[in-house]
Write a protein that holds these residues in place. Sequence first.
Motif, mmCIF file in Angstrom:
data_model
loop_
_atom_site.group_PDB
_atom_site.id
_atom_site.type_symbol
_atom_site.label_atom_id
_atom_site.label_comp_id
_atom_site.label_asym_id
_atom_site.label_seq_id
_atom_site.Cartn_x
_atom_site.Cartn_y
_atom_site.Cartn_z
ATOM 1 N N LYS A 263 85.306 66.019 8.098
ATOM 2 C CA LYS A 263 86.087 65.311 7.071
ATOM 3 C C LYS A 263 86.631 66.321 6.082
ATOM 4 C CE LYS A 263 83.756 60.887 6.574
ATOM 5 N NZ LYS A 263 82.789 60.287 5.670
ATOM 6 N N THR A 264 85.702 67.121 5.517
ATOM 7 C CA THR A 264 86.123 68.151 4.547
ATOM 8 C C THR A 264 85.329 69.424 4.793
ATOM 9 O OG1 THR A 264 84.688 66.895 3.094
ATOM 10 C CG2 THR A 264 86.997 67.016 2.461
ATOM 11 N N GLY A 291 99.639 70.751 2.923
ATOM 12 C CA GLY A 291 99.282 69.517 2.217
ATOM 13 C C GLY A 291 97.848 69.077 2.461
ATOM 14 N N ASP A 292 97.242 69.606 3.545
ATOM 15 C CA ASP A 292 95.849 69.233 3.852
ATOM 16 C C ASP A 292 94.860 70.322 3.459
ATOM 17 O OD1 ASP A 292 96.363 66.773 4.866
ATOM 18 O OD2 ASP A 292 96.555 67.431 6.944
ATOM 19 N N VAL A 293 95.390 71.540 3.277
ATOM 20 C CA VAL A 293 94.507 72.667 2.941
ATOM 21 C C VAL A 293 94.967 73.256 1.610
ATOM 22 C CG1 VAL A 293 93.694 74.950 3.665
ATOM 23 C CG2 VAL A 293 94.061 73.180 5.368
ATOM 24 N N ARG A 305 93.287 73.844 -10.312
ATOM 25 C CA ARG A 305 91.852 73.841 -9.954
ATOM 26 C C ARG A 305 91.290 72.419 -10.034
ATOM 27 N NH1 ARG A 305 91.147 78.050 -13.697
ATOM 28 N NH2 ARG A 305 89.695 76.763 -14.873
ATOM 29 N N LEU A 306 91.612 71.719 -11.155
ATOM 30 C CA LEU A 306 91.079 70.360 -11.335
ATOM 31 C C LEU A 306 91.621 69.412 -10.273
ATOM 32 C CD1 LEU A 306 91.155 70.014 -15.224
ATOM 33 C CD2 LEU A 306 89.151 70.327 -13.779
ATOM 34 N N TRP A 307 92.917 69.615 -9.930
ATOM 35 C CA TRP A 307 93.523 68.766 -8.896
ATOM 36 C C TRP A 307 92.786 68.959 -7.568
ATOM 37 C CZ3 TRP A 307 95.851 70.130 -4.263
ATOM 38 C CH2 TRP A 307 96.426 69.051 -3.551
ATOM 39 N N VAL A 308 92.494 70.223 -7.225
ATOM 40 C CA VAL A 308 91.804 70.528 -5.963
ATOM 41 C C VAL A 308 90.409 69.889 -5.965
ATOM 42 C CG1 VAL A 308 90.795 72.374 -4.551
ATOM 43 C CG2 VAL A 308 93.069 72.670 -5.525
ATOM 44 N N GLU A 309 89.692 70.034 -7.094
ATOM 45 C CA GLU A 309 88.332 69.479 -7.168
ATOM 46 C C GLU A 309 88.360 67.958 -6.964
ATOM 47 O OE1 GLU A 309 86.821 70.902 -10.949
ATOM 48 O OE2 GLU A 309 87.252 72.956 -10.350
ATOM 49 N N GLN A 310 89.348 67.309 -7.592
ATOM 50 C CA GLN A 310 89.468 65.849 -7.470
ATOM 51 C C GLN A 310 89.827 65.473 -6.036
ATOM 52 O OE1 GLN A 310 88.354 63.782 -9.790
ATOM 53 N NE2 GLN A 310 88.720 62.236 -8.240
ATOM 54 N N SER A 316 91.124 63.631 0.022
ATOM 55 C CA SER A 316 92.529 63.712 0.413
ATOM 56 C C SER A 316 92.880 65.124 0.899
ATOM 57 C CB SER A 316 93.433 63.297 -0.750
ATOM 58 O OG SER A 316 93.191 64.101 -1.873
ATOM 59 N N LEU A 317 91.921 66.039 0.848
ATOM 60 C CA LEU A 317 92.137 67.383 1.412
ATOM 61 C C LEU A 317 91.205 67.580 2.597
ATOM 62 C CD1 LEU A 317 92.361 69.800 -1.657
ATOM 63 C CD2 LEU A 317 94.137 69.419 0.046
ATOM 64 N N LYS A 318 91.696 68.299 3.583
ATOM 65 C CA LYS A 318 90.892 68.559 4.788
ATOM 66 C C LYS A 318 90.010 69.793 4.576
ATOM 67 C CE LYS A 318 90.833 67.158 9.249
ATOM 68 N NZ LYS A 318 89.584 66.476 9.294
#
Length: 828
Positions: A263-264, A291-293, A305-310, A316-318
């Motif tokens: 999943k992640t 868009g997935d990585v 950074r905060l966007w990635v953590e969320q 929503s990220l692989k």
Amino acid sequence: MNRAELIKLAENWFAEQNWKSFKFQRDTWKNYLQNKNGLLNAPTGSGKTYALWVPIVLEYIKNNPDYKTKHKKGLKAIWITPLRALSVEIEQSAKRFAEEMGTQLTVGIRTGDTSQKERAAQKRMMPDLLITTPESLQLLLSSKGYDKTFKDLNAIVIDEWHEVLGTKRGVQVELSLSRLKSISKKLKIWGISATIGNLQEAREVLLGPESVAYKNSVMIKADLKKKIDVRSIIPKKMEKFPWRGHLGLHLIAEVVPIINNSKTTLIFTNTRSQCELWFQKLMEKYPEFAGDVAMHHGSINKETRLWVEQAIRNESLKAVVCTSSLDLGVDFAPVETIIQIGGPKGVARFIQRAGRSGHQPGKQSVIYFLPTHAIELIEASALQKAVNKTVVEDRIPYLLSFDVLVQYLTTLAVSDGFFPAEIYPEIKSTFCFQAITEEQWEWVLNFITKGSQSLQAYDEYKKVEIEEDGKFKVNDKGVAMRHRLQIGTIVSDAVLTVKYMKGGFIGSIEEWFISKLKPGDVFTFAGRNLELVHIKNMQVIVRSSKSKTSKVPSWQGGRMAFSAQMSELLREEMYEAAASMEKDTEGKAKKTSEELKALKPIFERQLRESIIPKSDEFLIETFKTREGYHAIFYPFEGRFVHEALGSLLAYRISLLLPISFTLAFNDYGFELLSDQEINMEQVLDNNLFSAEFLMDDLYKSLNATEMARRKFRDVAVIAGMVFTGYPNKLIKTKHLQSNSQLLFSVFRDYEPDNLLFLQAFRETFEHQLEEGRLRQALERISHQEIVWKACEKATPFSFPIITDRLREKLTSEKVEDRIRKMLKQLEK
């Protein structure tokens, strides 16, 4: 309510969440409610936040029976975290429990990311629980009337204590706690730590060795056996001459199915430059991942950074390619898989990263180990054993850090001032300053009021005034402002912001990398190729570039060395490899790990030219190439020890023979390269590996003065002797360096007993050169049989060391060409 009723409240709440509390959580609640201090040892993802936040709320309920209708505002608890990324998680957990228990307790965050507006609001009315960093806590101690802010403080929790211990931030926390204990009489101090080798000492450092707090304290261990499944990614074709030039990128295709089947996935790299390269290559070779990585490291801007953590939290990220910026905290329940690229250099770091997978109580962690070159598979094999035995490193605390003490006393003088007779016993009660003498204390007081002996003529060093009643106070507003701007103990190279010409902030980068570039040069940063336009006012102005070749920023963090435990595990594995190559009487090879089996072609090639050392052997190889005469030594002690040992041997050999060397080293060994042959027999007859006169010889060999001079820059910045500049107008590193060098030279020539000057040397030997480990290594070698092999050509063990030296000198394209030619020669 009595204690049993309070604990029942928490148990009921847990049941509503479909959770069951662990024994360590219940033990912590009980001890906290009995007014004990303590250290909680629990792994990442085991529910340690609730172990301490729950009893803080329960105690509030007990002391305020009508808590649902009435609420007295003001600071009641502080939660210190070393990483800003952790604060949002802690805030969410804390709010959830406080609200659902029907209390009106408020939770606030105060870190470097907190806006001015929010800080001003906090100044007017503090939240009940404040989540903050060691630096922000010191800033609060520098504000007027801080004693009123902290007077009703009941609890202080230091999260991730193992990360702070063994750094000057740890000393900063020790000093803050010594003050808070005096102001808040009901204060309870708790630390939370992952497993480290010296847990008992960690509790002593936290609470103060002889203190009342220590005597009334407990150690609680979470007995949660987390199963960690370590899987090595073994190359299908094993290169016989390993080198780390491709940073593991040749195995990128092996990583793709792992990402697709999870999943992640978090892909951990050891350095930011490696992180950038891996992200670039994944995007280039597998555009379907766009868009997935994503990528996450400390220099990327906060919003990203905060966007990635969320995005990891909501799946929503692989996958995310990251550095230690995601090592700690940041609670992502859904992360399924971890990939570690290259040796993590320490067992604790590896276990911490593995714990990000299956980050829930009872879940198994899965971590893949991807070697950047074949010999790192020995590290993978060693780590498997370490994980099973839970062998982890000690964290060595700092002692007598006078630079931090100078900063701290100035902080107290900036706020309400202090009386030395009142503060001295507090300072002496800390672990760091337990051995401070009256003379040293007097020296520090003199230093902040008069500047040191050799600087008395300069007013800028006389920061603190002694008032008529004997109070030490800063009355100059300019001095106070400059001091507040510089509170902290993390001294890195100046950091510049990277921006597009049309505006748009991309991140921040260290000055020492950018200073090597000229306009027009292209570099990779935040996953993009950027062309440098110009540098202005600490800003790096760039534009996008379509160029295929680029330089990749290297950060100082890339120089991580093996821990002592890791070195020992690696040597044991090497000895096992030697044994595995010897057939037993029936001609069968001995049983061994998958990794060591995979390395058989390399070991066979190594044995053709040389040996694999056994436990009672120390290997030296010599051979000649067109570069000159190579002598390679294999202590397997990590790069810092090898740097010191290499310089030491080069110095000792130069006393016997007029010869000069080029030095290269990695975690496995070091090379002395010369244009003339070393008479190795003469060298070995002279007891070169003796630990006698070690300090004296090190001093002469390493240019220890030069290393101490560099170390002194950090000491001078922390002690406030050089000013780093205002927020948008930082002083360039080279000016800081020259200002601190000037002071260093003054002290060397006129005041050699200056405590800050002496501290620079002490830290160089204790922390940078790891003098204690070096001495142990020499003692070990002196009991081994020295095996000198005069080889025809380079061996598989020596190849990574030689190629590393080339990489320091040549561009990456030239290095690859050169190494291909070398490999052709060797394969003949």
